[in-house]
Design a protein around this motif. Structure first.
Motif, short mmCIF file in Angstrom:
data_model
loop_
_atom_site.label_atom_id
_atom_site.label_comp_id
_atom_site.label_asym_id
_atom_site.label_seq_id
_atom_site.Cartn_x
_atom_site.Cartn_y
_atom_site.Cartn_z
N ALA A 78 7.01 2.82 10.33
CA ALA A 78 5.44 2.09 10.05
C ALA A 78 5.21 1.63 8.75
N LEU A 79 4.16 1.13 8.71
CA LEU A 79 3.75 0.15 7.49
C LEU A 79 3.38 1.44 6.74
N THR A 80 3.20 1.25 5.30
CA THR A 80 2.65 2.47 4.62
C THR A 80 1.77 2.28 3.96
N GLN A 107 10.59 19.41 12.66
CA GLN A 107 11.47 18.66 13.75
C GLN A 107 11.27 17.82 15.55
N ALA A 108 10.23 18.57 16.11
CA ALA A 108 10.09 18.33 17.21
C ALA A 108 8.14 17.58 16.26
N GLY A 109 7.68 17.80 15.76
CA GLY A 109 6.31 17.18 15.31
C GLY A 109 7.37 15.99 15.14
N ASP A 110 8.09 15.66 13.88
CA ASP A 110 8.73 14.61 13.68
C ASP A 110 8.93 13.67 14.84
N ARG A 111 9.62 14.15 16.20
CA ARG A 111 9.86 13.42 17.08
C ARG A 111 8.63 12.78 17.72
N VAL A 112 7.50 13.54 17.62
CA VAL A 112 6.35 13.08 17.94
C VAL A 112 5.83 12.00 16.98
N LEU A 113 5.80 12.12 16.19
CA LEU A 113 5.42 10.56 15.37
C LEU A 113 5.96 9.41 16.01
N GLU A 152 -1.83 10.87 10.48
CA GLU A 152 -3.16 9.45 11.63
C GLU A 152 -2.17 7.97 10.67
N PHE A 153 -2.59 7.20 11.61
CA PHE A 153 -2.41 5.96 11.97
C PHE A 153 -3.56 5.00 11.70
N MET A 154 -3.34 3.75 10.66
CA MET A 154 -3.91 3.25 10.50
C MET A 154 -3.28 1.32 11.83
N LEU A 155 -4.29 1.14 12.47
CA LEU A 155 -4.09 -0.46 13.05
C LEU A 155 -4.37 -1.33 12.66
N LEU A 156 -4.08 -2.72 12.07
CA LEU A 156 -5.08 -3.53 11.79
C LEU A 156 -4.70 -4.72 12.36
N LEU A 157 -5.94 -5.06 13.13
CA LEU A 157 -5.55 -6.17 14.70
C LEU A 157 -6.56 -8.15 14.10
N PRO A 158 -5.26 -8.84 13.75
CA PRO A 158 -6.27 -9.34 12.93
C PRO A 158 -6.95 -11.19 13.82
N ALA A 179 4.61 -0.90 20.66
CA ALA A 179 5.17 -1.55 22.06
C ALA A 179 3.87 -2.36 22.75
N LEU A 180 3.00 -1.64 22.23
CA LEU A 180 1.34 -2.72 23.00
C LEU A 180 0.76 -3.48 22.32
N LEU A 181 1.76 -4.04 21.16
CA LEU A 181 1.31 -4.99 19.97
C LEU A 181 1.55 -6.36 19.55
N ARG A 182 0.88 -7.16 19.51
CA ARG A 182 1.31 -8.92 19.26
C ARG A 182 1.78 -8.48 18.03
N PRO A 183 2.63 -9.89 17.37
CA PRO A 183 3.80 -9.76 16.79
C PRO A 183 2.86 -10.17 15.07
N SER A 184 2.07 -9.76 15.52
CA SER A 184 0.81 -10.17 13.74
C SER A 184 -0.32 -8.97 14.02
N ASP A 185 0.35 -7.88 14.66
CA ASP A 185 -0.61 -6.83 14.93
C ASP A 185 0.20 -5.92 13.63
N GLN A 186 -0.35 -5.28 12.73
CA GLN A 186 0.37 -4.11 11.99
C GLN A 186 0.24 -2.89 11.97
N LEU A 187 0.85 -2.26 12.24
CA LEU A 187 0.58 -0.44 12.78
C LEU A 187 1.53 0.41 11.54
N GLY A 188 0.75 1.11 10.72
CA GLY A 188 0.66 1.88 9.51
C GLY A 188 0.28 3.43 9.84
N ARG A 189 0.81 4.21 8.20
CA ARG A 189 1.04 5.96 8.45
C ARG A 189 -0.10 5.41 7.64
N HIS A 190 -1.33 6.36 7.71
CA HIS A 190 -1.96 6.55 6.99
C HIS A 190 -2.05 7.61 6.21
N GLY A 191 -1.32 9.01 6.70
CA GLY A 191 -1.28 10.28 5.76
C GLY A 191 -1.22 10.71 6.36
#
Length: 378
Positions: free
Chosen positions: A230-232, A274-280, A304-310, A289-301
């Motif tokens: 995922a994006l930083t 290791q199982a937790g990493d696999r879940v992430l 937690e993950f952040m999704l930007l939907l233009p 798989a559900l996003l458009r090419p313009s959408d951006q998914l990043g790891r917030h910490g």
């Protein structure tokens, strides 16, 4: 009479091959292992270095070594350079047919050198082999998009050398008296010098291509999370700022989602990290798989993950969030987590990225407090 002895040019070309072989060998051991082909390029130039020594010593070495073996080394070196490019671009080399061709050409060359001496046949064979290797090598690089300066340089050098082989053959057939590689005619000196110059340019081209690949990988590493791809967070903050400014200029909408995996600590405590990493990782795969090419998914910490939907209204963003929540709630093999999602959109021209994230974060924590595995608006 040539102003430069071809033997001198050949020795200088061999020396350049040896030096550039060391350069590429050094790059192989200092660049990431994901950059393939450097070892083959280095070995190819080393073989061409040995070929230069053999060619320069033709008048003191036995005919079989000086004539036939030098051809074999040149063919092998030029072919190995092609293999290096195949590995660099992720193309699986088919070595058996090519090595069979080189072996057959070696036997034919040996026959017309020792048992039925015929220089014209050997010259046709040599130039046909060299021209073919250069041509297929150039074609391989031509197919790699986009064409950068480094690729264009390397491709043009290879295409030029293929054309020179054709010209050399034509001129040799017209005037066989000046066809020997060590002949001191001006035309032969030009052929030898052009090959030496081409080898230098080819070496520079490979170094530039490897450097371009290294820069691309470093840029990717700087903008992508090493575990999930995922994006930083830094990239997401900058992308959100740019998108928010674009919305202000054009009066468009954008949405931000914050997602947090429910009971993720329990997965780590029960199944291990290791199982937790696999879940992430699985979460990122499912969401992408559900996003458009313009959408951006990043790891917030953490989890937690952040999704930007233009170009997305708040209503549409809620629908996206519900699809993400539903797919994460589906039964899966191994440990899995549901997600709590906070959704918000830009409210006015005074909104900032920090304000958007704060609203989405607050909405996400409301979803947590209301039982998790749900979507809340902020």
């Amino acid at each position: 009479m040539a102003l430069i002895d071809p033997r001198t040019v050949i020795l200088l070309a061999g020396a350049m091959c040896g030096l550039m072989s060391l350069v590429l060998y050094s790059l192989k051991h200092n660049y990431p292992a994901s950059i393939k082909g450097l070892g083959e390029w280095s070995s190819a130039l080393l073989i061409l270095f040995l070929a230069g020594i053999v060619i320069a010593g033709q008048r003191v070495l036995p005919d079989v070594i000086g004539g036939v073996m030098s051809n074999f080394l040149l063919w092998s070196g030029v072919y190995l350079a092609y293999v290096g490019s195949q590995r660099f671009f992720g193309v699986r080399p088919r070595t058996v047919p090519w090595m069979a061709l080189i072996t057959a050409a070696l036997l034919v060359s040996l026959w017309f050198k020792v048992f039925n001496p015929n220089y014209t046949v050997r010259l046709v064979l040599f130039t046909a082999m060299m021209g073919s290797f250069f041509a297929v090598h150039a074609w391989l690089i031509w197919k790699q998009r986009p064409i950068t300066f480094a690729k264009a340089l390397t491709m043009m050098v290879l295409a030029g050398m293929s054309a020179i082989q054709v010209i050399r053959l034509a001129t040799a057939l017209i005037d066989p008296s000046n066809a020997g590689i060590l002949d001191t005619s001006s035309l032969q000196a030009i052929y030898v010098a052009s090959f030496a110059f081409a080898i230098l340019l080819f070496s520079i081209g490979t170094v530039l291509m490897a450097t371009d690949r290294l820069r691309t990988e470093l840029e990717y590493m700087a903008t992508h999370d090493s575990l999930t791809n995922a994006l930083t967070r830094r990239h997401m903050d900058e992308a959100s700022r740019i998108e928010l400014e674009r919305c202000r200029r054009h009066g468009r909408s954008m949405a931000v989602l914050l997602m947090d995996l429910d009971h993720f600590k329990a997965v780590n405590d029960t199944y291990g990290h290791q199982a937790g990493d696999r879940v992430l990782i699985n979460l990122v795969i499912k969401v992408n798989a559900l996003l458009r090419p313009s959408d951006q998914l990043g790891r917030h910490g953490g989890e937690e993950f952040m999704l930007l939907l233009p170009e997305t209204s708040l209503e549409d963003a809620v629908q996206v969030a519900e699809r993400i929540r539903a797919v994460c709630a589906e039964p899966a093999q191994g440990p899995a987590c549901t997600v709590s999602i906070g959704v918000t959109s830009a409210l006015n021209d005074q909104d900032t990225v920090d304000a958007l994230v704060a609203r989405a974060d607050a909405a996400m924590y409301r979803a947590k407090k209301k039982g998790r595995n749900r979507v809340e608006l902020g």
